[in-house]
Write an enzyme that holds these catalytic residues in place. Structure first.
Site, mmCIF file in Angstrom:
data_model
loop_
_atom_site.group_PDB
_atom_site.id
_atom_site.type_symbol
_atom_site.label_atom_id
_atom_site.label_comp_id
_atom_site.label_asym_id
_atom_site.label_seq_id
_atom_site.Cartn_x
_atom_site.Cartn_y
_atom_site.Cartn_z
ATOM 1 N NE ARG A 106 -30.738 11.781 -33.663
ATOM 2 C CZ ARG A 106 -31.273 10.592 -33.439
ATOM 3 N NH1 ARG A 106 -30.522 9.589 -33.007
ATOM 4 N NH2 ARG A 106 -32.538 10.369 -33.677
ATOM 5 N N GLY A 146 -26.774 -4.935 -34.743
ATOM 6 C CA GLY A 146 -27.828 -5.857 -35.145
ATOM 7 C C GLY A 146 -28.539 -6.482 -33.967
ATOM 8 C CB ILE A 179 -29.524 -3.533 -39.154
ATOM 9 C CG1 ILE A 179 -30.285 -4.717 -38.540
ATOM 10 C CG2 ILE A 179 -28.198 -3.285 -38.453
ATOM 11 C CD1 ILE A 179 -30.786 -4.486 -37.125
ATOM 12 C CB CYS A 254 -25.773 -0.227 -26.776
ATOM 13 S SG CYS A 254 -24.339 -1.231 -26.354
ATOM 14 C CD GLN A 295 -57.267 37.227 -32.023
ATOM 15 O OE1 GLN A 295 -58.086 36.341 -31.777
ATOM 16 N NE2 GLN A 295 -57.471 38.487 -31.678
ATOM 17 N N GLY A 356 -50.079 24.590 -48.748
ATOM 18 C CA GLY A 356 -49.675 23.646 -49.785
ATOM 19 C C GLY A 356 -48.179 23.642 -50.020
ATOM 20 C CD GLU A 379 -32.300 3.034 -31.061
ATOM 21 O OE1 GLU A 379 -32.423 1.913 -30.580
ATOM 22 O OE2 GLU A 379 -31.428 3.318 -31.896
#
Length: 400
Positions: A106, A146, A179, A254, A295, A356, A379
């Site tokens: 993504r 960058g 970057i 951006c 539970q 595990g 971000e």
């Protein structure tokens, strides 16, 4: 490029997610459901069978970039120049499905479209747009963005990369760090201080003086690539500068696009981790009965499902606001802060149900949790978004 629905897409759209407690799909149009299901099918068929290998080998699969392009995912929210021109909600739904596969994949779509392509589309000249955007939308050129530096992460105003004039040319010197895609990119959008303020520059990566070195080894985002960029006397023509913006409002515009995608993407990772844990709990026997019959396990599953539902509802509200042209930066911070924070809790809790076995790459929750450590940081960190919201609530900035 478009993501036109097919009859198969419409049929698949009736599938109910096991975590959906509020009939979320009823809030989406048939076209939105069809798009989501096409991306979901792609993730199921092309990413899931391979992601454990890519993650273990710390490999970004460049071979899937043309497939992203065929789906119209590269710069999909942009109009013209070969871009799909989809809505904000469409983009969000796609981001969620991609991150259900892996955050690193993504992130590729985000760096390419929300950062590099958006910078050129919002701030570039017509010549820059024509040169780069069609090729980037088609997956023929990869871009990077960058901004961050070794000592300038949350405070980009302290960047030391500098661009000076030399006749009509620009000369860039400096270092950028963390970057994404920089070592495989064909073009880099580099932000640098100038005598007139911060400017963006379109830098073909074959330019002498540009080098990108992958940061290794990593415990997170392993099916992705992040680099340190060195800029040593990089000479650019006058028209390499983005002409339509000066100052940090350029990169921030951006970043808000990328942050919006994260609001959706993190919930995709959380949902995938939940579904893995739910399925496992129904099959794993302890003390003679399935884990799902206890539970404590049910409480974990309920708590996770509730936060996933709330997270997706928040993402959809922000998407509708964005499509209406009313989304505010502090609202993006609310979504990014909340959904990152909750997603990483969900993935960690899902791992506990797996016991595990949950530390192996056979299962997704710990891989997602490790990736989300990065997503939570880039971000804008939790702390930065907290202060953005704090300033909105109190009217007082507390950054310094």
């Amino acid at each position: 490029m478009t993501l036109a629905p097919s009859s198969t897409d419409v049929a698949e759209a009736t599938t109910v997610d096991p975590s959906d407690l509020v009939s979320f799909d009823s809030l989406l149009s048939a076209a939105e459901l069809a798009l989501r299901d096409r991306v979901r099918s792609f993730v199921r068929e092309e990413i899931r069978p391979n992601i454990a290998k890519w993650y273990e080998e710390a490999t970004f699969p460049l071979e899937i970039v043309p497939e992203f392009a065929k789906l119209g995912l590269l710069g999909m929210h942009l109009k013209g120049y070969g871009c799909a021109g989809r809505t904000a909600v469409d983009y969000g739904l796609a981001a969620a499905e991609l991150e259900a596969g892996d955050s690193g994949l993504r992130t590729f779509v985000s760096v390419q479209g929300s950062l590099a392509m958006t910078a050129i589309a919002k701030h570039g000249s017509e010549e820059q747009k024509l040169e780069w955007l069609p090729r980037m939308a088609a997956g023929e050129a990869i871009g990077c963005f960058g901004l961050t530096e070794p000592s300038a992460g949350s405070d980009p105003s302290s960047m030391t990369t500098f661009a000076r004039r030399d006749g009509q040319d620009w000369i860039l010197n400096g270092t950028k760090r963390w970057i994404g895609l920089a070592n495989v990119a064909h073009v880099a959008v580099i932000w640098a201080q100038t005598e007139a303020g911060v400017r963006g520059f379109v830098v073909p990566t074959h330019t002498p003086g540009y080098t990108a070195t992958p940061i290794e080894p990593k415990l997170s985002m392993r099916a992705s690539t992040q680099c340190e960029i060195k800029l040593v006397d990089v000479r650019l023509p006058a028209d390499a500068a983005l002409p339509e913006v000066t100052g940090l409002k350029g990169p921030f515009a951006c970043l808000n696009e990328a942050r919006y995608g994260i609001v959706w993407g993190t919930m995709g990772a959380a949902r995938d981790a939940f579904e893995d844990a739910l399925s496992y709990s129904k099959e794993r026997l302890q003390f003679g009965r399935p884990l799902s019959g206890y539970q404590l396990t049910q409480q974990k599953l309920v708590d996770m499902a509730l936060e996933i539902n709330k997270g997706f509802l928040l993402a959809l509200q922000l998407g509708r606001l964005k499509d209406a042209g009313r989304l505010q930066p502090h609202q993006i911070s609310a979504g990014k802060l909340n959904n990152c924070r909750e997603a990483i809790k969900i993935c960690r809790e899902a791992r506990t149900i797996l016991g595990g076995n949950g530390i192996t790459l056979e299962h997704s929750p710990l891989r997602h949790a490790n990736n989300l450590e990065s997503v939570r940081t880039y971000e804008g960190t939790d702390e930065v978004h907290t202060l953005i919201l704090g300033q909105k609530l109190t009217g007082t900035g507390a950054f310094r």
